[in-house]
Design a protein around this motif. Structure first.
Motif, PDB file in Angstrom:
ATOM      1  N   ALA A  82     -33.422 -89.669 -34.418  1.00 19.40           N
ATOM      2  CA  ALA A  82     -33.938 -89.919 -33.076  1.00 19.40           C
ATOM      3  C   ALA A  82     -35.178 -90.804 -33.193  1.00 19.40           C
ATOM      4  O   ALA A  82     -36.236 -90.345 -33.621  1.00 19.40           O
ATOM      5  N   CYS A  83     -35.038 -92.049 -32.838  1.00 22.17           N
ATOM      6  CA  CYS A  83     -36.149 -92.991 -32.968  1.00 22.17           C
ATOM      7  C   CYS A  83     -37.221 -92.693 -31.912  1.00 22.17           C
ATOM      8  O   CYS A  83     -36.903 -92.558 -30.725  1.00 22.17           O
ATOM      9  N   PRO A  84     -38.487 -92.621 -32.316  1.00 18.59           N
ATOM     10  CA  PRO A  84     -39.549 -92.337 -31.347  1.00 18.59           C
ATOM     11  C   PRO A  84     -39.841 -93.510 -30.414  1.00 18.59           C
ATOM     12  O   PRO A  84     -40.540 -93.345 -29.420  1.00 18.59           O
ATOM     13  N   HIS A  85     -39.289 -94.688 -30.714  1.00 12.95           N
ATOM     14  CA  HIS A  85     -39.567 -95.853 -29.872  1.00 12.95           C
ATOM     15  C   HIS A  85     -38.951 -95.708 -28.486  1.00 12.95           C
ATOM     16  O   HIS A  85     -39.595 -95.958 -27.487  1.00 12.95           O
ATOM     17  N   HIS A  86     -37.690 -95.305 -28.433  1.00 13.34           N
ATOM     18  CA  HIS A  86     -37.006 -95.235 -27.143  1.00 13.34           C
ATOM     19  C   HIS A  86     -36.349 -93.888 -26.951  1.00 13.34           C
ATOM     20  O   HIS A  86     -35.135 -93.746 -27.027  1.00 13.34           O
ATOM     21  N   VAL A 142     -34.567 -97.195 -41.399  1.00 15.23           N
ATOM     22  CA  VAL A 142     -34.622 -98.274 -40.407  1.00 15.23           C
ATOM     23  C   VAL A 142     -33.883 -97.851 -39.143  1.00 15.23           C
ATOM     24  O   VAL A 142     -32.813 -97.250 -39.208  1.00 15.23           O
ATOM     25  N   CYS A 143     -34.460 -98.180 -38.006  1.00 19.96           N
ATOM     26  CA  CYS A 143     -33.757 -97.998 -36.739  1.00 19.96           C
ATOM     27  C   CYS A 143     -33.035 -99.299 -36.407  1.00 19.96           C
ATOM     28  O   CYS A 143     -33.660-100.365 -36.331  1.00 19.96           O
ATOM     29  N   ALA A 144     -31.743 -99.212 -36.196  1.00 16.76           N
ATOM     30  CA  ALA A 144     -30.944-100.416 -35.961  1.00 16.76           C
ATOM     31  C   ALA A 144     -31.240-101.067 -34.605  1.00 16.76           C
ATOM     32  O   ALA A 144     -30.991-102.255 -34.418  1.00 16.76           O
ATOM     33  N   ALA A 145     -31.792-100.300 -33.666  1.00 23.14           N
ATOM     34  CA  ALA A 145     -31.973-100.831 -32.309  1.00 23.14           C
ATOM     35  C   ALA A 145     -32.969-101.993 -32.271  1.00 23.14           C
ATOM     36  O   ALA A 145     -32.664-103.064 -31.745  1.00 23.14           O
ATOM     37  N   HIS A 146     -34.172-101.776 -32.831  1.00 31.70           N
ATOM     38  CA  HIS A 146     -35.198-102.818 -32.786  1.00 31.70           C
ATOM     39  C   HIS A 146     -35.892-103.001 -34.123  1.00 31.70           C
ATOM     40  O   HIS A 146     -36.956-103.607 -34.194  1.00 31.70           O
ATOM     41  N   GLY A 147     -35.336-102.437 -35.181  1.00 29.22           N
ATOM     42  CA  GLY A 147     -35.824-102.711 -36.526  1.00 29.22           C
ATOM     43  C   GLY A 147     -37.039-101.934 -36.995  1.00 29.22           C
ATOM     44  O   GLY A 147     -37.639-102.281 -38.012  1.00 29.22           O
TER      45      GLY A 147
HETATM   46  S1  FES Z   1     -35.187 -97.612 -30.480  1.00 31.21           S
HETATM   47 FE1  FES Z   1     -35.722 -97.588 -32.579  1.00 31.21          FE
HETATM   48  S2  FES Z   1     -36.894 -99.385 -32.849  1.00 31.21           S
HETATM   49 FE2  FES Z   1     -36.433 -99.382 -30.737  1.00 31.21          FE
END
Ligand code: FES
Length: 122
Positions: free
Chosen positions: A49-53, A74-79
């Motif tokens: 679960a990426c903390p970015h989004h 690495v999060c594939a969504a925004h790197g």
């Molecule tokens: S959701 Fe993971 S980097 Fe944006």
């Protein structure tokens, strides 16, 4: 769905090669919610679960959570890149935020289990 507070088997230690990552769905939600990374004898476990989004799943394909050097998650969504040991974002849009750890046990028989305490109801 397994009850909260129970230990759920994820895989055997031997099933996770040194340096490899793998996703799991211990709460049987239909998608991986936990990721493991093995470094030597140590298993690092984080929520997928990426903390970015708001908890976006991070793999770019099944079990692919690491960068090419295999030294960051690495999060594939925004790197965004995360330290494997601390979960802290070291590069990307959520710099300084961190992944949420999961509670793991490795039994004497080499089974990796997760404690589901704190899992969200689905
Ligand atoms: S959701 Fe993971 S980097 Fe944006």
């Amino acid at each position: 769905m397994p009850a909260k507070g129970t230990d759920v088997f994820l895989c055997r230690l031997d099933d996770l090669a040194d340096g490899a990552s793998r996703g799991f769905d211990p709460g049987r939600t239909g998608q991986d919610t936990v990721l493991l990374v093995r470094r030597g004898a140590t298993i690092h476990g984080w929520r997928d679960a990426c903390p970015h989004h708001g908890g976006t799943p991070m793999a770019w394909r099944k079990d692919a959570y690491l960068n090419a050097a295999r030294d960051r998650i690495v999060c594939a969504a925004h790197g965004a890149q995360f330290d494997i040991e601390t979960g802290v974002c070291t590069l990307g849009p959520c710099l300084g935020q961190r992944l949420q750890p999961v509670e793991l046990t490795v039994t004497a028989a080499g089974n990796i289990n997760i404690r589901l305490e704190g899992e969200e109801e689905t």
